[in-house]
Design an enzyme around this catalytic site. Structure first.
Site, PDB file in Angstrom:
ATOM      1  CG  ASN A 208      -2.066  -0.814   1.197  1.00  0.00           C
ATOM      2  OD1 ASN A 208      -2.520  -1.146   0.109  1.00  0.00           O
ATOM      3  ND2 ASN A 208      -2.604  -1.171   2.324  1.00  0.00           N
ATOM      4  CE  LYS A 287      13.116 -11.554 -11.272  1.00  0.00           C
ATOM      5  NZ  LYS A 287      14.043 -10.745 -12.029  1.00  0.00           N
ATOM      6  N   PRO A 303      -5.648 -10.924   7.814  1.00  0.00           N
ATOM      7  CG  PRO A 303      -4.243 -11.317   9.628  1.00  0.00           C
ATOM      8  CD  PRO A 303      -4.345 -11.505   8.142  1.00  0.00           C
ATOM      9  CG  ASP A 304      -9.367  -5.369  10.226  1.00  0.00           C
ATOM     10  OD1 ASP A 304      -8.928  -4.799  11.242  1.00  0.00           O
ATOM     11  OD2 ASP A 304      -9.858  -4.760   9.256  1.00  0.00           O
ATOM     12  CB  ILE A 305      -3.972  -5.625  12.654  1.00  0.00           C
ATOM     13  CG1 ILE A 305      -3.160  -6.543  11.729  1.00  0.00           C
ATOM     14  CG2 ILE A 305      -3.240  -5.393  13.972  1.00  0.00           C
ATOM     15  CD1 ILE A 305      -1.854  -5.992  11.241  1.00  0.00           C
ATOM     16  CE  LYS A 339     -11.624  -2.077   9.621  1.00  0.00           C
ATOM     17  NZ  LYS A 339     -10.247  -2.146   9.144  1.00  0.00           N
TER      18      LYS A 339
END
Ligand code: C5P
Length: 399
Positions: A208, A287, A303-305, A339
Protein backbone atom coordinates in the site's frame (compact mmCIF):
# COMPACT_ATOMS: atom_id res chain seq x y z
CA UNK A 1 4.95 20.69 22.58
CA UNK A 2 6.27 23.85 20.98
CA UNK A 3 8.86 25.88 22.87
CA UNK A 4 10.08 29.47 22.45
CA UNK A 5 13.53 28.92 21.03
CA UNK A 6 16.16 31.58 20.62
CA UNK A 7 18.47 30.40 17.87
CA UNK A 8 21.90 32.03 17.87
CA UNK A 9 23.86 31.97 14.62
CA UNK A 10 27.58 32.60 14.80
CA UNK A 11 30.08 32.95 11.97
CA UNK A 12 30.65 29.73 10.06
CA UNK A 13 29.81 28.29 6.67
CA UNK A 14 27.42 25.84 8.41
CA UNK A 15 25.15 28.89 8.99
CA UNK A 16 23.40 28.07 5.71
CA UNK A 17 22.16 24.82 7.25
CA UNK A 18 20.54 26.78 10.08
CA UNK A 19 18.02 28.19 7.59
CA UNK A 20 16.71 24.64 7.20
CA UNK A 21 16.95 24.17 10.96
CA UNK A 22 14.59 27.11 11.54
CA UNK A 23 12.10 25.62 9.08
CA UNK A 24 12.21 22.24 10.81
CA UNK A 25 11.89 23.73 14.29
CA UNK A 26 8.79 25.62 13.18
CA UNK A 27 7.36 22.45 11.65
CA UNK A 28 7.72 20.86 15.09
CA UNK A 29 5.59 23.63 16.55
CA UNK A 30 8.36 25.78 18.04
CA UNK A 31 8.45 29.58 17.92
CA UNK A 32 11.90 30.60 16.72
CA UNK A 33 13.59 33.99 17.07
CA UNK A 34 17.00 34.36 15.52
CA UNK A 35 19.96 36.39 16.79
CA UNK A 36 23.02 36.66 14.53
CA UNK A 37 26.56 37.68 15.29
CA UNK A 38 28.23 40.10 12.89
CA UNK A 39 30.37 37.31 11.40
CA UNK A 40 27.27 35.19 10.77
CA UNK A 41 25.86 37.97 8.57
CA UNK A 42 28.81 37.48 6.19
CA UNK A 43 27.49 33.98 5.43
CA UNK A 44 23.69 34.39 5.39
CA UNK A 45 21.69 37.61 5.40
CA UNK A 46 19.39 38.49 8.32
CA UNK A 47 16.59 38.87 5.75
CA UNK A 48 16.78 35.13 4.98
CA UNK A 49 16.29 34.24 8.63
CA UNK A 50 13.57 36.87 9.00
CA UNK A 51 11.63 35.35 6.13
CA UNK A 52 12.02 31.77 7.34
CA UNK A 53 11.41 32.46 11.06
CA UNK A 54 8.59 34.94 10.52
CA UNK A 55 10.17 37.40 13.00
CA UNK A 56 12.69 40.25 12.80
CA UNK A 57 16.25 39.08 13.39
CA UNK A 58 18.33 40.51 16.22
CA UNK A 59 21.74 41.72 15.04
CA UNK A 60 22.80 44.70 17.13
CA UNK A 61 23.10 45.32 20.82
CA UNK A 62 23.37 49.08 20.76
CA UNK A 63 21.00 49.85 17.90
CA UNK A 64 18.12 52.01 19.15
CA UNK A 65 15.62 50.70 16.61
CA UNK A 66 16.19 47.01 17.25
CA UNK A 67 16.42 47.47 21.04
CA UNK A 68 13.09 49.29 20.84
CA UNK A 69 11.54 46.36 18.91
CA UNK A 70 12.86 43.64 21.23
CA UNK A 71 15.76 44.40 23.53
CA UNK A 72 18.30 41.89 24.77
CA UNK A 73 16.50 41.46 28.08
CA UNK A 74 13.16 40.76 26.36
CA UNK A 75 14.87 38.23 24.10
CA UNK A 76 16.47 36.61 27.15
CA UNK A 77 13.03 36.38 28.78
CA UNK A 78 11.38 35.09 25.60
CA UNK A 79 13.75 32.11 25.39
CA UNK A 80 12.65 28.86 27.00
CA UNK A 81 15.71 27.42 25.37
CA UNK A 82 18.77 28.85 23.59
CA UNK A 83 20.48 26.90 20.82
CA UNK A 84 23.57 28.28 19.11
CA UNK A 85 24.07 26.58 15.75
CA UNK A 86 26.64 26.90 14.36
CA UNK A 87 28.69 27.67 17.45
CA UNK A 88 32.12 28.89 16.33
CA UNK A 89 35.33 28.71 18.36
CA UNK A 90 35.04 32.47 18.76
CA UNK A 91 31.53 32.55 20.28
CA UNK A 92 32.48 29.73 22.65
CA UNK A 93 35.60 31.64 23.77
CA UNK A 94 33.54 34.77 24.36
CA UNK A 95 30.82 32.90 26.24
CA UNK A 96 33.35 31.00 28.33
CA UNK A 97 34.67 34.31 29.62
CA UNK A 98 31.37 36.01 30.28
CA UNK A 99 31.72 38.60 27.54
CA UNK A 100 28.69 40.64 26.56
CA UNK A 101 30.12 42.52 23.60
CA UNK A 102 27.29 41.77 21.16
CA UNK A 103 23.59 40.90 21.22
CA UNK A 104 24.00 37.11 21.29
CA UNK A 105 26.50 36.99 24.15
CA UNK A 106 24.44 39.55 26.10
CA UNK A 107 21.28 37.48 25.71
CA UNK A 108 23.18 34.36 26.83
CA UNK A 109 24.38 36.15 29.96
CA UNK A 110 20.93 37.53 30.71
CA UNK A 111 18.84 34.41 30.16
CA UNK A 112 17.94 31.73 32.67
CA UNK A 113 17.08 29.30 29.85
CA UNK A 114 19.29 26.27 29.20
CA UNK A 115 21.88 26.96 26.49
CA UNK A 116 23.01 24.35 23.97
CA UNK A 117 25.99 24.75 21.65
CA UNK A 118 26.14 22.97 18.31
CA UNK A 119 29.77 23.47 17.31
CA UNK A 120 31.06 23.80 13.77
CA UNK A 121 34.69 24.49 12.98
CA UNK A 122 37.86 23.20 11.41
CA UNK A 123 39.04 20.05 13.19
CA UNK A 124 42.35 21.63 14.26
CA UNK A 125 40.50 24.56 15.84
CA UNK A 126 38.23 22.05 17.59
CA UNK A 127 41.16 20.03 18.99
CA UNK A 128 43.11 23.12 20.04
CA UNK A 129 43.57 22.93 23.84
CA UNK A 130 42.32 26.51 24.17
CA UNK A 131 38.98 25.59 22.52
CA UNK A 132 38.77 22.41 24.60
CA UNK A 133 39.43 24.37 27.81
CA UNK A 134 36.69 26.84 26.87
CA UNK A 135 34.27 23.98 26.25
CA UNK A 136 35.12 22.34 29.57
CA UNK A 137 34.53 25.67 31.31
CA UNK A 138 31.20 26.18 29.55
CA UNK A 139 30.09 22.67 30.50
CA UNK A 140 30.93 23.43 34.13
CA UNK A 141 28.54 26.39 33.87
CA UNK A 142 25.78 24.09 32.60
CA UNK A 143 26.03 24.62 28.82
CA UNK A 144 25.27 21.44 26.86
CA UNK A 145 26.90 20.37 23.63
CA UNK A 146 25.40 18.52 20.65
CA UNK A 147 28.09 17.28 18.28
CA UNK A 148 30.28 17.97 16.45
CA UNK A 149 30.63 14.98 14.14
CA UNK A 150 33.47 13.74 12.02
CA UNK A 151 33.50 14.16 8.26
CA UNK A 152 34.50 16.20 5.25
CA UNK A 153 34.90 19.88 6.10
CA UNK A 154 34.20 22.96 4.03
CA UNK A 155 37.94 23.75 4.07
CA UNK A 156 38.60 20.50 2.18
CA UNK A 157 40.04 18.70 5.21
CA UNK A 158 38.58 15.74 7.08
CA UNK A 159 38.02 15.53 10.81
CA UNK A 160 35.95 16.22 13.90
CA UNK A 161 34.19 19.57 13.70
CA UNK A 162 31.19 19.19 11.40
CA UNK A 163 27.93 20.61 12.67
CA UNK A 164 25.11 18.10 13.24
CA UNK A 165 22.59 18.02 10.40
CA UNK A 166 19.37 20.00 11.06
CA UNK A 167 17.27 16.82 11.46
CA UNK A 168 19.77 15.49 14.02
CA UNK A 169 19.55 18.75 15.97
CA UNK A 170 15.76 18.49 15.98
CA UNK A 171 16.03 14.89 17.19
CA UNK A 172 18.37 15.94 20.02
CA UNK A 173 15.89 18.62 21.00
CA UNK A 174 12.96 16.21 20.96
CA UNK A 175 14.67 13.65 23.14
CA UNK A 176 15.39 16.27 25.82
CA UNK A 177 12.08 18.13 25.57
CA UNK A 178 10.14 18.22 28.81
CA UNK A 179 7.55 15.49 29.16
CA UNK A 180 4.08 16.98 29.15
CA UNK A 181 1.68 15.93 31.89
CA UNK A 182 -1.15 13.90 30.44
CA UNK A 183 -3.39 10.92 31.23
CA UNK A 184 -1.05 9.09 28.83
CA UNK A 185 1.91 9.36 31.22
CA UNK A 186 3.13 5.89 32.13
CA UNK A 187 0.65 4.17 29.77
CA UNK A 188 1.76 1.55 27.26
CA UNK A 189 0.83 2.57 23.74
CA UNK A 190 1.19 0.28 20.76
CA UNK A 191 1.29 2.04 17.39
CA UNK A 192 1.37 0.37 13.98
CA UNK A 193 2.85 2.39 11.12
CA UNK A 194 3.87 2.22 7.49
CA UNK A 195 2.76 -0.24 4.84
CA UNK A 196 2.99 -4.02 4.88
CA UNK A 197 4.61 -5.95 2.05
CA UNK A 198 3.05 -9.17 0.85
CA UNK A 199 5.61 -11.16 -1.12
CA UNK A 200 4.88 -12.97 -4.34
CA UNK A 201 8.46 -14.12 -4.69
CA UNK A 202 11.95 -13.02 -3.58
CA UNK A 203 11.65 -9.79 -5.58
CA UNK A 204 7.99 -8.96 -6.11
CA UNK A 205 5.40 -7.90 -3.57
CA UNK A 206 2.09 -6.10 -3.28
CA UNK A 207 1.83 -3.22 -0.88
CA UNK A 208 0.00 0.00 0.00
CA UNK A 209 1.11 3.58 -0.41
CA UNK A 210 2.27 4.73 3.01
CA UNK A 211 5.35 6.63 4.17
CA UNK A 212 4.84 5.87 7.88
CA UNK A 213 5.33 9.58 8.70
CA UNK A 214 2.04 9.94 10.60
CA UNK A 215 2.57 6.83 12.75
CA UNK A 216 6.18 7.77 13.53
CA UNK A 217 5.19 11.34 14.43
CA UNK A 218 2.47 9.97 16.74
CA UNK A 219 5.04 7.70 18.41
CA UNK A 220 7.36 10.67 19.11
CA UNK A 221 4.50 12.83 20.40
CA UNK A 222 3.12 10.04 22.63
CA UNK A 223 6.60 9.52 24.08
CA UNK A 224 6.80 13.22 24.87
CA UNK A 225 3.49 12.94 26.69
CA UNK A 226 5.12 10.37 28.94
CA UNK A 227 3.78 7.16 27.34
CA UNK A 228 5.86 4.00 26.85
CA UNK A 229 5.62 3.51 23.11
CA UNK A 230 6.02 0.34 21.08
CA UNK A 231 6.07 1.16 17.39
CA UNK A 232 5.39 -1.80 15.12
CA UNK A 233 6.45 -0.70 11.69
CA UNK A 234 6.35 -2.01 8.16
CA UNK A 235 9.18 -1.05 5.76
CA UNK A 236 9.70 2.73 5.75
CA UNK A 237 12.59 5.12 5.06
CA UNK A 238 12.43 6.93 8.41
CA UNK A 239 14.96 7.13 11.25
CA UNK A 240 14.21 5.27 14.46
CA UNK A 241 12.60 7.70 16.96
CA UNK A 242 14.43 8.16 20.27
CA UNK A 243 13.10 6.42 23.36
CA UNK A 244 10.57 4.38 21.38
CA UNK A 245 10.68 0.57 21.18
CA UNK A 246 10.74 -0.19 17.45
CA UNK A 247 9.62 -3.59 16.12
CA UNK A 248 10.23 -3.99 12.40
CA UNK A 249 7.96 -6.26 10.38
CA UNK A 250 7.26 -6.89 6.69
CA UNK A 251 3.94 -8.63 6.22
CA UNK A 252 0.45 -8.20 7.69
CA UNK A 253 0.76 -11.60 9.39
CA UNK A 254 4.06 -10.55 11.00
CA UNK A 255 2.48 -7.26 12.07
CA UNK A 256 -0.46 -9.12 13.60
CA UNK A 257 1.91 -11.48 15.47
CA UNK A 258 3.94 -8.57 16.84
CA UNK A 259 0.74 -6.78 17.93
CA UNK A 260 -0.60 -9.92 19.68
CA UNK A 261 2.74 -10.35 21.45
CA UNK A 262 2.62 -6.80 22.87
CA UNK A 263 -1.15 -6.57 23.49
CA UNK A 264 -1.16 -7.99 27.06
CA UNK A 265 0.83 -4.90 28.15
CA UNK A 266 -1.09 -2.46 25.93
CA UNK A 267 -3.34 0.23 27.42
CA UNK A 268 -3.91 2.00 24.11
CA UNK A 269 -3.63 0.81 20.51
CA UNK A 270 -3.26 3.16 17.54
CA UNK A 271 -3.53 1.52 14.11
CA UNK A 272 -1.84 3.96 11.75
CA UNK A 273 -0.48 1.27 9.44
CA UNK A 274 -1.74 0.85 5.90
CA UNK A 275 -2.10 -2.91 6.20
CA UNK A 276 -2.44 -4.74 2.88
CA UNK A 277 -5.90 -6.27 2.76
CA UNK A 278 -4.75 -9.20 0.63
CA UNK A 279 -1.63 -11.32 0.17
CA UNK A 280 -0.71 -13.62 -2.73
CA UNK A 281 -2.12 -17.08 -2.05
CA UNK A 282 1.28 -18.60 -2.67
CA UNK A 283 4.72 -17.07 -2.52
CA UNK A 284 8.19 -18.30 -3.26
CA UNK A 285 11.59 -17.59 -1.77
CA UNK A 286 13.14 -17.74 -5.24
CA UNK A 287 12.43 -15.34 -8.08
CA UNK A 288 9.85 -16.58 -10.58
CA UNK A 289 10.82 -16.29 -14.22
CA UNK A 290 8.35 -14.24 -16.24
CA UNK A 291 6.96 -17.33 -17.96
CA UNK A 292 6.32 -19.01 -14.57
CA UNK A 293 3.91 -16.20 -13.69
CA UNK A 294 0.35 -15.86 -14.83
CA UNK A 295 -1.47 -12.61 -15.60
CA UNK A 296 -3.90 -13.30 -12.78
CA UNK A 297 -2.87 -13.42 -9.17
CA UNK A 298 -4.73 -15.54 -6.62
CA UNK A 299 -5.10 -13.60 -3.38
CA UNK A 300 -6.03 -14.46 0.22
CA UNK A 301 -7.60 -12.07 2.70
CA UNK A 302 -5.25 -10.81 5.42
CA UNK A 303 -6.45 -10.64 9.01
CA UNK A 304 -7.79 -7.31 10.19
CA UNK A 305 -5.36 -6.27 12.91
CA UNK A 306 -7.70 -3.72 14.48
CA UNK A 307 -10.37 -6.41 14.84
CA UNK A 308 -7.81 -8.72 16.47
CA UNK A 309 -7.15 -5.90 18.94
CA UNK A 310 -10.76 -5.07 19.75
CA UNK A 311 -11.55 -8.77 20.35
CA UNK A 312 -8.63 -9.10 22.77
CA UNK A 313 -9.36 -9.23 26.52
CA UNK A 314 -8.68 -6.93 28.25
CA UNK A 315 -9.45 -4.75 25.26
CA UNK A 316 -7.17 -1.72 24.93
CA UNK A 317 -8.55 1.72 24.11
CA UNK A 318 -8.47 1.50 20.31
CA UNK A 319 -7.88 4.18 17.71
CA UNK A 320 -7.87 3.53 13.98
CA UNK A 321 -7.29 5.54 10.84
CA UNK A 322 -9.42 5.80 7.73
CA UNK A 323 -7.82 7.14 4.57
CA UNK A 324 -10.58 7.65 2.03
CA UNK A 325 -10.79 9.11 -1.45
CA UNK A 326 -14.50 9.99 -1.09
CA UNK A 327 -17.40 10.00 1.40
CA UNK A 328 -14.84 10.29 4.17
CA UNK A 329 -17.28 10.80 7.04
CA UNK A 330 -19.59 7.98 5.94
CA UNK A 331 -16.77 5.43 5.68
CA UNK A 332 -15.12 6.62 8.86
CA UNK A 333 -18.25 6.25 10.97
CA UNK A 334 -19.02 2.84 9.41
CA UNK A 335 -15.52 1.57 10.22
CA UNK A 336 -15.67 3.01 13.73
CA UNK A 337 -18.77 0.90 14.43
CA UNK A 338 -17.95 -2.21 12.40
CA UNK A 339 -14.45 -2.57 13.81
CA UNK A 340 -15.64 -1.64 17.32
CA UNK A 341 -13.05 1.14 17.75
CA UNK A 342 -13.22 3.96 20.31
CA UNK A 343 -11.95 6.64 17.97
CA UNK A 344 -11.23 6.91 14.26
CA UNK A 345 -9.03 9.53 12.61
CA UNK A 346 -10.13 10.14 9.05
CA UNK A 347 -8.53 11.98 6.18
CA UNK A 348 -9.18 12.42 2.52
CA UNK A 349 -6.46 11.13 0.21
CA UNK A 350 -5.98 11.69 -3.49
CA UNK A 351 -6.06 15.49 -3.16
CA UNK A 352 -3.20 17.71 -4.33
CA UNK A 353 -2.05 18.19 -0.74
CA UNK A 354 -1.92 15.88 2.26
CA UNK A 355 -2.33 12.17 2.92
CA UNK A 356 0.02 9.51 1.59
CA UNK A 357 3.72 10.37 1.32
CA UNK A 358 2.95 13.99 2.14
CA UNK A 359 4.48 15.90 5.06
CA UNK A 360 1.14 17.54 5.80
CA UNK A 361 -2.30 16.24 6.63
CA UNK A 362 -5.86 17.43 7.37
CA UNK A 363 -7.93 15.13 9.56
CA UNK A 364 -11.17 14.75 11.48
CA UNK A 365 -11.52 12.70 14.62
CA UNK A 366 -14.77 10.78 15.09
CA UNK A 367 -15.88 9.19 18.33
CA UNK A 368 -19.29 8.35 19.71
CA UNK A 369 -19.24 11.86 21.21
CA UNK A 370 -18.89 13.69 17.90
CA UNK A 371 -16.42 15.09 15.42
CA UNK A 372 -13.33 17.33 15.81
CA UNK A 373 -11.57 18.95 12.85
CA UNK A 374 -7.79 19.49 12.64
CA UNK A 375 -6.75 21.84 9.80
CA UNK A 376 -3.97 21.17 7.29
CA UNK A 377 -0.54 21.26 8.96
CA UNK A 378 2.73 19.31 9.14
CA UNK A 379 2.22 15.74 10.38
CA UNK A 380 4.77 16.42 13.12
CA UNK A 381 2.70 19.23 14.69
CA UNK A 382 -0.59 17.49 13.95
CA UNK A 383 0.68 14.43 15.86
CA UNK A 384 1.06 16.50 19.05
CA UNK A 385 -2.49 17.82 18.72
CA UNK A 386 -3.91 14.35 18.05
CA UNK A 387 -2.03 12.82 20.99
CA UNK A 388 -3.17 15.67 23.24
CA UNK A 389 -6.78 15.09 22.13
CA UNK A 390 -6.46 11.30 22.58
CA UNK A 391 -4.96 11.78 26.06
CA UNK A 392 -7.79 14.08 27.15
CA UNK A 393 -10.50 11.80 25.70
CA UNK A 394 -8.90 8.64 27.14
CA UNK A 395 -8.57 10.37 30.53
CA UNK A 396 -12.26 11.38 30.48
CA UNK A 397 -13.35 7.78 29.63
CA UNK A 398 -11.43 6.33 32.55
CA UNK A 399 -13.13 8.56 35.16
O1 C5P B 1 -7.97 -0.34 5.44
P1 C5P B 1 -9.02 0.36 6.27
O2 C5P B 1 -9.42 1.71 5.76
O3 C5P B 1 -10.18 -0.52 6.64
O4 C5P B 1 -8.24 0.68 7.64
C1 C5P B 1 -8.89 1.23 8.74
C2 C5P B 1 -8.09 0.92 9.98
O5 C5P B 1 -7.93 -0.49 10.12
C3 C5P B 1 -6.68 1.50 10.00
O6 C5P B 1 -6.45 1.95 11.32
C4 C5P B 1 -5.78 0.32 9.67
O7 C5P B 1 -4.52 0.41 10.31
C5 C5P B 1 -6.57 -0.84 10.23
N1 C5P B 1 -6.40 -2.10 9.48
C6 C5P B 1 -5.88 -3.19 10.15
N2 C5P B 1 -5.73 -4.38 9.51
C7 C5P B 1 -6.10 -4.52 8.21
C8 C5P B 1 -6.64 -3.40 7.50
C9 C5P B 1 -6.75 -2.21 8.18
O8 C5P B 1 -5.53 -3.07 11.34
N3 C5P B 1 -5.95 -5.69 7.62
Amino acid sequence: MGQSILLGISGGIAAYKSVDLVRRLREHGHIVRVVMTQAAQSFVTPLTFQAISGHPVGCNLLDAASEAAMDHISLARFAERVIIAPASANIMARLAHGMANDLLTSVCLATTAPITLVPAMNHRMWHNPITQANIARLQQFGFTLWGPTEGAQACGEYGLGRMLEPEEIVRCLESTAPIMTSPLAGKNIIITAGPTREPLDAIRFISNRSSGKMGYALAVAAQHYGAHVTLISGPVALPQPNHVRLVKVETALEMQQAVIQHLPQGDIFIGAAAVADFRPETSSTHKYAKDELSTTLALTLNPDIIETVTQFLPRPFTIGFAAQTHDVKLHAIRKLTEKNMDVIIANQVGLAEGGFDSDVNTVDIYSRDGQTHFPCQPKTTLAYQLIKWIGDYYGAQKI
